[in-house]
Design a protein around this motif. Structure first.
Motif, PDB file in Angstrom:
ATOM      1  N   ARG A 156       5.634  -1.146  -6.156  1.00 38.48           N
ATOM      2  CA  ARG A 156       4.901  -0.188  -6.281  1.00 38.48           C
ATOM      3  C   ARG A 156       3.414  -0.432  -5.861  1.00 38.48           C
ATOM      4  NH1 ARG A 156       4.682  -2.985 -11.167  1.00 38.48           N
ATOM      5  NH2 ARG A 156       2.890  -2.789 -12.580  1.00 38.48           N
ATOM      6  N   ILE A 157       3.156  -1.769  -5.410  1.00 41.16           N
ATOM      7  CA  ILE A 157       1.906  -2.068  -4.805  1.00 41.16           C
ATOM      8  C   ILE A 157       2.078  -1.469  -3.150  1.00 41.16           C
ATOM      9  CG2 ILE A 157       0.297  -4.179  -4.122  1.00 41.16           C
ATOM     10  CD1 ILE A 157       0.959  -3.763  -7.167  1.00 41.16           C
ATOM     11  N   ALA A 158       2.880  -1.543  -2.652  1.00 37.79           N
ATOM     12  CA  ALA A 158       3.058  -1.244  -1.165  1.00 37.79           C
ATOM     13  C   ALA A 158       3.053   0.359  -1.385  1.00 37.79           C
ATOM     14  CB  ALA A 158       4.547  -1.549  -0.838  1.00 37.79           C
ATOM     15  N   ALA A 159       3.414   0.931  -2.418  1.00 39.89           N
ATOM     16  CA  ALA A 159       3.424   2.603  -2.539  1.00 39.89           C
ATOM     17  C   ALA A 159       1.960   2.914  -2.471  1.00 39.89           C
ATOM     18  CB  ALA A 159       4.159   2.999  -3.278  1.00 39.89           C
ATOM     19  N   LEU A 160       1.135   2.133  -3.296  1.00 38.56           N
ATOM     20  CA  LEU A 160      -0.256   2.425  -3.629  1.00 38.56           C
ATOM     21  C   LEU A 160      -1.042   2.078  -2.258  1.00 38.56           C
ATOM     22  CD1 LEU A 160      -2.488   3.247  -5.460  1.00 38.56           C
ATOM     23  CD2 LEU A 160      -2.705   0.808  -5.873  1.00 38.56           C
ATOM     24  N   ALA A 161      -0.571   1.003  -1.590  1.00 38.35           N
ATOM     25  CA  ALA A 161      -1.303   0.657  -0.156  1.00 38.35           C
ATOM     26  C   ALA A 161      -1.071   1.821   0.853  1.00 38.35           C
ATOM     27  CB  ALA A 161      -0.612  -0.568   0.236  1.00 38.35           C
ATOM     28  N   PHE A 162       0.116   2.374   0.884  1.00 36.12           N
ATOM     29  CA  PHE A 162       0.735   3.327   1.706  1.00 36.12           C
ATOM     30  C   PHE A 162      -0.240   4.716   1.400  1.00 36.12           C
ATOM     31  CE2 PHE A 162       3.021   7.431   2.458  1.00 36.12           C
ATOM     32  CZ  PHE A 162       3.100   7.328   3.852  1.00 36.12           C
ATOM     33  N   GLY A 163      -0.435   4.982  -0.001  1.00 40.70           N
ATOM     34  CA  GLY A 163      -0.877   6.312  -0.259  1.00 40.70           C
ATOM     35  C   GLY A 163      -2.543   6.155  -0.046  1.00 40.70           C
ATOM     36  N   ILE A 164      -3.041   5.118  -0.493  1.00 43.54           N
ATOM     37  CA  ILE A 164      -4.778   4.906  -0.261  1.00 43.54           C
ATOM     38  C   ILE A 164      -4.869   4.633   1.160  1.00 43.54           C
ATOM     39  CG2 ILE A 164      -6.682   3.541  -0.571  1.00 43.54           C
ATOM     40  CD1 ILE A 164      -5.787   2.930  -3.515  1.00 43.54           C
TER      41      ILE A 164
END
Length: 570
Positions: A156-164
């Motif tokens: 989910r950290i990678a998901a947040l990096a992708f979104g931001i």
């Protein structure tokens, strides 16, 4: 104790050795105004990671609660359905987070409304609160996309990096773009860490900053020893290794000595520190011109003879409260003050003679003045500041009908330059120049032409609108990062500061701080012989980083869905 999983179901979990699980649980279960207030406060903490503070742990204090808040977004319900409702809840969290981050980071914009308070003070809420609220929508979209890719654990950290990361890129592109205080600047102001921008650029730094600073959120993930402990400790450990690797790589990239100098070039940057409320008053024209000429010819040391010791004098943006090209007397005064072989490069407003039936068109320009008056070519600003230098076309008529106007008192606003792409400016005695005016220098990949490699980035600006606030310091930090991305030295002249010469590694060779009146004499550092990877490929590597984060998030989510399906069958 219970923890809410990504499907909104409560399950009992053991506490971690760090005692963070109860805190994360409480944050995830907040709702309503408490949730929005916590998101706003977390975002506001992130502003402390930006210049002039540069406190990188503040971005951890901003992003770790954001992860926990997104964990709890699954508790939201909606008539749109659980998945859409969760994304909507995440979007609201992201908007509040971005609103807080930008309000705390851009509050200094209010100073511009007080320069002519009788005309603009009533509009201050639009700049101080309205702009952050509007730009917060980008973060809302980024958080919503991240939540759609969400799964428990490190992915989910990678998901947040992708979104931001994607949201920050869009913020720099859409509606003329405004990539001010992009999260990557948390890494882009430290000399060692900023070297990574030569490879991945500002937006790549943003992905790295999110991966590093959001990773400690997994310390609160439930689970005991063994594999669960690895999933909990792995991301923060990897973040520390990544941060250390960036610092070590940057330190190794920096040369041990100064850059070689361009032979025969001696620059003098003039910072007159003229108050903004006096700068554009036509009654001050004589005093302003005398001030610039006096500073330009000042002796800075017993062995210095003023203008006789320099080849190029550089004045900042809009140095004159009048149209210099229409004032022969002022041109003669400047020309008579310049020794043979010395050239003035200055920011100035200029006007084109209108065609029959057309209004006079004004440009925010860079001109060159020698002993015989205006010489050589010019540069007209391409990327104008909305509402500052012009009113956007779709709302121009409506805003003028309401009595609103742009900050710079130019009839009809400035006209953008006609060049389709940024071209080098030929300045006698200098290598090819990549010119920019004011905030044009904050746009990654847009400051240097691609066909011909320039020898310097020239930025003239007037940050006097914002006084002695973080604004001018943030502006300089962003312009400085362009030198690292492109491998080209930066020469920057500002009315009230910060004026500086920066080498292609981002090392400041000389600087005049905010509010200082004076001159800066420096040689011109050479550029790097070859463009660094970012200068050659632009945001290609950033896109690859986004794709990598997306892949990690999707694979983790698919695996979780497959595991739940097998569990249901059993």
């Amino acid at each position: 104790m219970q923890h809410t999983d990504t499907n909104g179901a409560a399950r009992a979990v053991p506490a971690t050795p760090f005692g963070l699980t109860p805190l994360a649980h409480r944050v995830a279960l907040t709702s309503g105004w408490v949730r929005l207030g916590l998101a706003w406060l977390a975002g506001a903490c992130g502003a402390l990671a930006m210049p002039p503070f540069g406190f990188l742990p503040a971005l951890c204090l901003a992003l770790v609660p954001a992860v926990w808040l997104l964990d709890g977004a699954a508790t939201a319900s909606s008539r749109l359905g659980r998945r859409a409702g969760t994304a909507l809840a995440a979007g609201v969290i992201g908007w509040a987070w971005g609103f807080g981050y930008l309000t705390a980071g851009l509050w200094w914009l209010g100073a511009a409304f007080l320069v002519e308070a009788d005309q603009f003070a009533y509009l201050m809420p639009l700049g101080v609160l309205g702009l952050p609220a509007a730009l917060g929508l980008f973060y809302g979209a980024g958080f919503a996309v991240a939540r759609l890719l969400w799964s428990p654990g490190p992915a989910r950290i990678a998901a947040l990096a992708f979104g931001i990361g994607g949201a920050e890129w869009l913020r720099g592109q859409l509606f003329t773009g405004f990539p001010w205080n992009t999260l990557g600047m948390a890494l882009g102001q430290n000399l060692w860490l900023m070297q990574a921008a030569s490879v991945v650029g500002l937006y790549g730094l943003t992905v790295l900053a999110v991966l590093i600073c959001a990773a400690p959120a997994t310390l609160a993930d439930p689970g005991g020893p063994g594999r669960a402990a690895l999933r909990r400790l792995g991301p923060p450990g990897a973040a520390l290794v990544l941060l250390a690797g960036l610092a070590l790589g940057g330190a190794l990239r920096l040369p041990s000595g100064p850059m070689p100098e361009v032979p025969g070039v001696r620059l003098r940057l003039v910072q007159a520190a003229i108050p903004q409320d006096a700068r554009f008053n036509p009654r001050n024209r004589e005093g302003i011109l005398e001030r610039y000429l006096g500073l330009s010819d000042s002796a800075t040391a017993p062995d210095r003879q003023g203008l006789r010791d320099v080849t190029h004098v550089i004045w900042p943006e809009s140095s004159f409260p009048f149209l210099i090209q229409r004032d022969p007397q002022a041109l003669r005064r400047i020309g008579s003050a310049l020794p043979p072989g010395t050239l003035l490069v200055t920011g100035a407003a200029r006007a084109d003679e209108p065609l029959p039936g057309e209004r006079l068109r004004f440009y925010n320009s860079i001109l060159m003045i020698g002993q015989d008056g205006i010489v050589g070519g010019r540069y007209d600003k391409l990327h104008l500041v909305p509402f500052g230098e012009y009113l956007p076309d779709p709302v121009d008529g409506l805003l003028r009908a309401l009595g609103l106007k742009q900050f710079v008192a130019v009839p009809g606003g400035f006209t953008p330059g006609e060049a389709q792409e940024r071209l080098p400016l030929a300045v006698p005695g200098l290598p090819p120049v990549a010119p920019s005016i004011c905030y044009e220098a904050i746009f990654p990949g847009a400051v240097a032409p691609h066909r011909e490699r320039p020898g310097l980035l020239l930025n003239v600006t007037n940050d006097g609108w914002f006084g002695d606030t973080p604004g001018p310091r943030q502006h300089f930090a962003q312009a400085r990062l362009r030198a690292v991305e492109e491998g080209i030295p930066l020469v920057r002249a500002a009315n009230t500061g910060i004026s500086a010469v920066v080498d292609p590694y981002g090392r400041v060779t000389g600087m005049l701080s905010v509010g200082t009146e004076g001159v800066l004499d420096r040689p011109l550092p050479r550029n790097l012989r070859e463009s660094p990877p970012y200068g050659r490929f632009g945001d290609v590597l950033f896109c690859a980083m986004l794709l990598g984060c997306l892949s990690l998030a999707v694979v983790a989510r698919v695996r979780r869905a497959s595991g739940q399906s097998r569990g249901a069958l059993l």
